[in-house]
Design an enzyme around this catalytic site. Sequence first.
Site, short mmCIF file in Angstrom:
data_model
loop_
_atom_site.label_atom_id
_atom_site.label_comp_id
_atom_site.label_asym_id
_atom_site.label_seq_id
_atom_site.Cartn_x
_atom_site.Cartn_y
_atom_site.Cartn_z
N LYS A 151 -10.87 -1.73 6.68
CA LYS A 151 -9.69 -1.39 7.44
C LYS A 151 -10.14 -0.89 8.82
O LYS A 151 -11.11 -0.12 8.91
CB LYS A 151 -8.93 -0.28 6.70
CG LYS A 151 -7.80 0.39 7.44
CD LYS A 151 -7.21 1.47 6.54
CE LYS A 151 -6.16 2.30 7.24
NZ LYS A 151 -5.51 3.26 6.32
N ARG B 32 0.36 10.35 0.31
CA ARG B 32 0.74 11.41 1.24
C ARG B 32 1.93 12.21 0.76
O ARG B 32 2.39 13.13 1.46
CB ARG B 32 1.05 10.81 2.62
CG ARG B 32 -0.10 10.02 3.23
CD ARG B 32 0.25 9.54 4.63
NE ARG B 32 -0.65 8.48 5.06
CZ ARG B 32 -0.56 7.86 6.22
NH1 ARG B 32 0.38 8.21 7.08
NH2 ARG B 32 -1.41 6.90 6.54
N GLU C 224 0.84 -1.20 0.00
CA GLU C 224 0.00 0.00 0.00
C GLU C 224 0.87 1.25 0.00
O GLU C 224 1.55 1.55 0.99
CB GLU C 224 -0.92 0.02 1.22
CG GLU C 224 -1.77 1.28 1.33
CD GLU C 224 -2.48 1.42 2.66
OE1 GLU C 224 -2.84 2.56 3.01
OE2 GLU C 224 -2.69 0.40 3.34
#
Length: 213
Positions: A133, A49, A45
């Site tokens: 998640k 950001r 993943e």
Amino acid sequence: MTQNLSALLPIVKAAPVVPVLIIEDVKTAVPLARALVAGGLTALEVTLRTPAALDCIRAIKGEVEGANIGAGTILNPKQFDEAVAVGSSFLVSPGASPKLIAHAAGSPVPLLPGVATAGEAMFLLEEGYGAAKFFPAEQAGGAPYLKALSSPLPGLMFCPTGGVSLKNAQSYLSLPNVMCVGGSWVAPASAIAAGDWAAITTLAREAFELRAA
């Protein structure tokens, strides 16, 4: 609206840990991914950001055999579409906004949305989701909280992320409603900066030896 579990589950259950990666420089993306895959962690993943994130996903997708590359920190439909366009195999969001869930409906690229409460989990179940998640895992109640959800919400599996480490990962993986965990400890910033790919492979191999319930 349903989640594409048939695409998602083989990816995230291939290993007990999904590395959560913040990559500042696209030049490190491919060797980092190769080091993690060499240790057995194939679902990666890359969080959106940094300005380099989408280019990193594209590079890993094109150059790293055996990697299933996903995009994390998906906050809105625009980011969803951008991540799909560069070849993401799965998408991860920290929460589950109605707008994002509606946009993901029918996409062949599966979304793993975040939840932190029973109410949010119920919303996802109503929308046809079977996996989520759990974020931020430690701050939201940790393994005891997820264990408490397993009986009233048996239709939802979780990938706890946030404060998960080698020290506490097994407490999550031993739960019946946990399919994998997400963590950044397998790719420390210091090792990435030093280009110490062997150290990262060692950490990945150690994480791969953990076992899900």
